[in-house]
Scaffold this motif. Structure first.
Motif, mmCIF file in Angstrom:
data_model
loop_
_atom_site.group_PDB
_atom_site.id
_atom_site.type_symbol
_atom_site.label_atom_id
_atom_site.label_comp_id
_atom_site.label_asym_id
_atom_site.label_seq_id
_atom_site.Cartn_x
_atom_site.Cartn_y
_atom_site.Cartn_z
ATOM 1 N N THR A 13 0.863 -1.182 0.000
ATOM 2 C CA THR A 13 0.000 0.000 0.000
ATOM 3 C C THR A 13 0.899 1.232 0.000
ATOM 4 O O THR A 13 2.047 1.173 0.437
ATOM 5 N N ALA A 16 3.031 2.317 3.076
ATOM 6 C CA ALA A 16 4.336 1.732 3.389
ATOM 7 C C ALA A 16 5.471 2.563 2.815
ATOM 8 O O ALA A 16 6.632 2.312 3.116
ATOM 9 N N LEU A 78 3.907 -3.923 6.949
ATOM 10 C CA LEU A 78 3.431 -3.702 5.576
ATOM 11 C C LEU A 78 4.465 -4.192 4.567
ATOM 12 O O LEU A 78 4.103 -4.758 3.526
ATOM 13 N N ASP A 79 5.739 -3.995 4.873
ATOM 14 C CA ASP A 79 6.796 -4.510 3.990
ATOM 15 C C ASP A 79 6.852 -6.035 4.045
ATOM 16 O O ASP A 79 7.096 -6.694 3.034
#
Length: 167
Positions: A13, A16, A78-79
């Motif tokens: 997204t 991030a 997120l990563d």
């Protein structure tokens, strides 16, 4: 380029961070800096006549580090979501994530221990706990570097990188 490394380079997204410029690596500087400085304050509390200000400063730095680590963890997660499962990069990311959560929990416990402490220099047990947590943090940082520099997670691909070397 196979689909797996390509997938691990793109953000899940925009939150991030943009392609080739993730936010997690810059955010981790807050807890790392706070926790290393808290260790300096801990040790210095044994070298000055009035150690209370250093012990209080270290307590604040631990709290700043915990809060900063939780924020960095959100972006790191997120990563993590873009790393393909059942790969060496995924296994490395899982250990990196786990170590960071453990270190953050240890510092949270250290903060609670210190918050109830009296005045004076920081206790040897508290310093030892911070030293162990910093060693674990260094190992986790090494793994984070491996994810970036060896596996290229969230790093722009070579074609994009080559743009910076054209005249």
């Amino acid at each position: 380029m196979s689909a797996q490394p390509h997938q691990a380079k793109r953000p899940v997204t925009a939150l991030a961070g943009p392609y080739g410029h993730p936010l997690h690596p810059i955010l981790v500087t807050v807890p790392i800096g706070a926790w290393v400085t808290s260790m300096v304050f801990d040790l210095a509390s044994h070298a000055v006549p009035d150690p209370d200000f250093l012990a209080r400063g270290s307590l604040w730095l631990i709290a700043i580090g915990v809060i900063g680590a939780l924020v960095a963890a959100l972006f790191g997660f997120l990563d993590f979501l873009v790393v393909p499962p059942r790969t060496a990069a995924f296994r490395t990311a899982l250990v990196h994530l786990s170590l960071n959560l453990i270190v953050t929990a240890v510092y949270g416990a250290a903060w609670a221990w210190r918050a109830g402490a009296g005045t004076g220099p920081v206790e040897a047990g508290q310093i030892a706990l911070s030293a162990v947590a910093l060693i674990a943090l260094a190992i986790s940082g090494y793994l984070g570097g491996k994810l970036t520099y060896r596996y290229g997670v969230r790093v722009a691909d070579e074609t994009t990188q080559a743009e910076g070397f054209r005249s």
